[in-house]
Scaffold this motif. Structure first.
Motif, mmCIF file in Angstrom:
data_model
loop_
_atom_site.group_PDB
_atom_site.id
_atom_site.type_symbol
_atom_site.label_atom_id
_atom_site.label_comp_id
_atom_site.label_asym_id
_atom_site.label_seq_id
_atom_site.Cartn_x
_atom_site.Cartn_y
_atom_site.Cartn_z
ATOM 1 N N HIS A 94 42.017 16.428 41.695
ATOM 2 C CA HIS A 94 41.205 15.220 41.885
ATOM 3 C C HIS A 94 40.306 15.410 43.110
ATOM 4 O O HIS A 94 40.788 15.379 44.247
ATOM 5 N N LEU A 95 39.032 15.612 42.891
ATOM 6 C CA LEU A 95 38.077 15.816 43.979
ATOM 7 C C LEU A 95 37.160 14.608 44.060
ATOM 8 O O LEU A 95 36.403 14.326 43.124
ATOM 9 N N ILE A 96 37.246 13.879 45.159
ATOM 10 C CA ILE A 96 36.501 12.625 45.319
ATOM 11 C C ILE A 96 35.456 12.796 46.424
ATOM 12 O O ILE A 96 35.782 13.216 47.539
ATOM 13 N N THR A 97 34.199 12.480 46.120
ATOM 14 C CA THR A 97 33.143 12.498 47.133
ATOM 15 C C THR A 97 32.562 11.102 47.300
ATOM 16 O O THR A 97 32.804 10.204 46.497
ATOM 17 N N GLU A 98 31.803 10.932 48.368
ATOM 18 C CA GLU A 98 31.112 9.675 48.688
ATOM 19 C C GLU A 98 32.067 8.499 48.819
ATOM 20 O O GLU A 98 31.708 7.361 48.519
ATOM 21 N N GLN A 99 33.284 8.808 49.263
ATOM 22 C CA GLN A 99 34.266 7.752 49.536
ATOM 23 C C GLN A 99 35.002 8.074 50.831
ATOM 24 O O GLN A 99 35.636 9.121 50.939
ATOM 25 N N GLY A 100 34.878 7.173 51.804
ATOM 26 C CA GLY A 100 35.634 7.339 53.033
ATOM 27 C C GLY A 100 36.972 6.631 52.925
ATOM 28 O O GLY A 100 37.220 5.871 51.982
ATOM 29 N N VAL A 101 37.830 6.884 53.900
ATOM 30 C CA VAL A 101 39.141 6.224 53.957
ATOM 31 C C VAL A 101 39.045 5.051 54.927
ATOM 32 O O VAL A 101 38.642 5.219 56.082
ATOM 33 N N GLN A 102 39.408 3.868 54.445
ATOM 34 C CA GLN A 102 39.381 2.670 55.291
ATOM 35 C C GLN A 102 40.627 2.588 56.162
ATOM 36 O O GLN A 102 40.541 2.428 57.377
ATOM 37 N N THR A 103 41.786 2.672 55.525
ATOM 38 C CA THR A 103 43.056 2.582 56.256
ATOM 39 C C THR A 103 44.101 3.440 55.554
ATOM 40 O O THR A 103 43.977 3.775 54.374
ATOM 41 N N ILE A 104 45.123 3.796 56.322
ATOM 42 C CA ILE A 104 46.290 4.479 55.784
ATOM 43 C C ILE A 104 47.512 3.659 56.178
ATOM 44 O O ILE A 104 47.732 3.404 57.366
ATOM 45 N N VAL A 105 48.274 3.221 55.180
ATOM 46 C CA VAL A 105 49.440 2.378 55.438
ATOM 47 C C VAL A 105 50.707 3.173 55.125
ATOM 48 O O VAL A 105 50.844 3.740 54.033
ATOM 49 N N GLN A 106 51.594 3.220 56.104
ATOM 50 C CA GLN A 106 52.862 3.933 55.929
ATOM 51 C C GLN A 106 53.905 2.963 55.359
ATOM 52 O O GLN A 106 54.139 1.896 55.920
ATOM 53 N N GLU A 107 54.531 3.331 54.219
ATOM 54 C CA GLU A 107 55.501 2.430 53.595
ATOM 55 C C GLU A 107 56.394 3.186 52.618
ATOM 56 O O GLU A 107 55.952 4.142 51.973
ATOM 57 N N ASP A 108 57.650 2.776 52.555
ATOM 58 C CA ASP A 108 58.609 3.302 51.575
ATOM 59 C C ASP A 108 58.680 4.829 51.563
ATOM 60 O O ASP A 108 58.698 5.463 50.504
ATOM 61 N N GLY A 109 58.698 5.428 52.720
ATOM 62 C CA GLY A 109 58.816 6.881 52.805
ATOM 63 C C GLY A 109 57.565 7.630 52.404
ATOM 64 O O GLY A 109 57.571 8.851 52.271
#
Length: 475
Positions: free
Chosen positions: A254-269
């Motif tokens: 899965h190669l995704i372009t033109e999309q940044g990461v808004q947030t990363i949420v740590q949950e359930d391991g």
């Protein structure tokens, strides 16, 4: 997790992220463990700063033009990708390098190794250093070694061993140019730790360099012949050859372009990655191959992580200039020149590309690549492309006497692209990694902002991150 498909996300699609993806896929395929691998890149294309432009039979690098031939991480990857036949070496007739001093080009004295003199006679004859400066440099042979193990700046170290003249006129434009930085701000341990090791072992930096020089060059098993004959290599059709082949190997992922990461949420391991378009992707493990400040914004706000935001990135630009050879009178008898900060020029260096790399320009044409920008001298970012070109051509006229007008030009701005490793960088980075291992397990950092800015360094970091993630997810 034995029969569960591991979900892995790599944030950042430059050469580090692509290398991490390649090795992640390789490691899990070899173990026959199914994975769902996603690579996320904010810009429209992969490859980061590696960009080759083909124009009118010229091959123009808008980012890195080459790599050190004897660095095994990239040579191993080249072999794994089947790209050995695509390699090309520097022109053996263009080994001469120049330094600008008082507006004039001076040949670098033979025997300089990373800016350190290892041959007495050529160094004593050079006009780059005054008689007093030469005496001061020679004091390195008698000065005691430093006590203690604490880090210091690269500039402080060179000045302490060889004096201010050698630092300002030779070492700074050569070594500082690699990082586009101020040597008095760059960490010695993060940039040239072997200098410190030489002082500890041999007391004298010059003696240490001589000892290394007298050792027979190691024959690295598996290194192709071309890599044993040239210090630098590139690809005959440009550096994007490497990026294109990596993408071909990853085409089933899965190669995704033109999309940044808004947030990363740590949950359930695990982790949930929220993209700009609102999409949410689950991950069991993450590889962050972004600039340090961007990474810090996506990780938990802890004191060790905050340090990543304090790593400064310098903006640079390169300007490619194409000429007709018949109108270009200057004899290009080398690979180019560097310019010390003390010269007060806009230019920091100029590569005579068509002389250094014979494949880059068609017959009867000349290609130059000029560099602008370094730490503490970034006012140029306010200039338009036209103003940049006018200023660069004026300085080339003053230094080389070039009157010819270019057939065309290409300006590439790389804003906030060169990380500046501060003093104690290695120590602080160790704390960051220890923090992540405890509080954010399964998250690994890599990229130019951490452990080396060169392409081989970035490839190695991506590979190590892939190994660490594979080990973590197999637990």
């Amino acid at each position: 997790m034995e029969n569960t498909k591991r979900k892995i996300i790599i944030v950042g699609g430059g050469i580090t992220g692509l290398s991490a993806a390649f090795y992640t896929k390789k490691y899990f395929d070899e173990r026959q463990i199914p994975i769902e691998l996603t690579v996320i890149e904010k810009s429209p294309s992969f490859g980061g700063k590696i960009r080759t432009l083909l124009r009118e039979d010229f091959i123009i690098e808008r980012g890195p033009e080459s790599f050190l031939a004897r660095k095994m991480p990239i040579m191993t990857l080249v072999k794994e990708l089947g790209l050995e036949d695509e390699l090309t070496a520097t022109n053996p007739q263009a080994r001469t390098n120049y330094i600008v001093h008082k507006g004039k080009l001076h040949k670098m004295p033979p025997g300089l190794m990373l800016g350190i003199p290892t041959q007495l006679t050529p160094f004593m004859k050079t006009g780059l250093i005054s008689p007093l400066g030469k005496i001061r440099a020679a004091m390195d042979l008698w000065l005691p070694k430093k006590k203690g193990m604490e880090d210091e700046s690269l500039g402080h170290f060179i000045q302490r061993r060889l004096g201010k003249e050698v630092l300002d006129r030779i070492t700074e434009p050569l070594l500082g140019g690699i990082y586009a930085g101020d040597t008095h701000s760059l960490s010695l341990q993060a940039t040239f730790p072997h200098f410190s090791a030489m002082e500890k072992t041999h007391r004298s930096l010059i003696v240490g360099m001589l000892a290394n020089k007298q050792k027979p060059a190691p024959s690295i098993a598996g290194l192709p012949e071309i890599a044993q004959k040239s210090m630098f290599l590139t690809f005959r059709n440009g550096m994007t050859t490497l990026v294109d082949r990596l993408l071909k190997e990853l085409q089933t992922e899965h190669l995704i372009t033109e999309q940044g990461v808004q947030t990363i949420v740590q949950e359930d391991g695990g982790y949930t990655v929220h993209l700009d378009n609102g999409q949410q992707i689950q991950a069991d493990g993450l590889i962050m191959a972004l600039p340090t400040q961007q990474t810090a914004k996506l990780l938990p706000n802890r004191s060790s992580i905050q340090w990543l935001e304090r790593i400064n990135y310098v903006s640079v630009a390169n300007i490619a200039l194409a000429f007709d050879e018949k109108e270009f009178t200057y004899p290009l008898d080398g690979s180019g020149f560097v310019i010390p900060r003390k010269e007060g020029r806009l230019l920091t260096a100029c590569t005579w590309s068509s002389s250094k790399w014979l494949h880059t320009a068609p017959k009867g044409k000349v290609l130059l690549r000029c560099y602008v920008g370094r730490g503490g001298a970034e006012e140029w970012v306010q200039l338009s492309d036209e103003q940049l070109i006018t200023a660069v051509l004026q300085e080339l006229k003053e230094i080389m006497g070039i009157e010819a007008q270019p057939i065309f030009h290409e300006v590439t701005r790389l804003e906030r692209s060169m990380p500046q490793y501060p003093v104690k960088h290695v120590e602080e980075l160790r704390k960051v990694r220890a923090d992540l291992a405890i509080h954010s397990p399964g998250v690994y950092l890599c990229g130019a902002g951490y452990e080396g800015v060169g392409i081989p360094d970035c490839i190695q970091q991506g590979k190590v991150a892939a190994e660490q993630l594979a080990a973590y997810l197999e637990l």
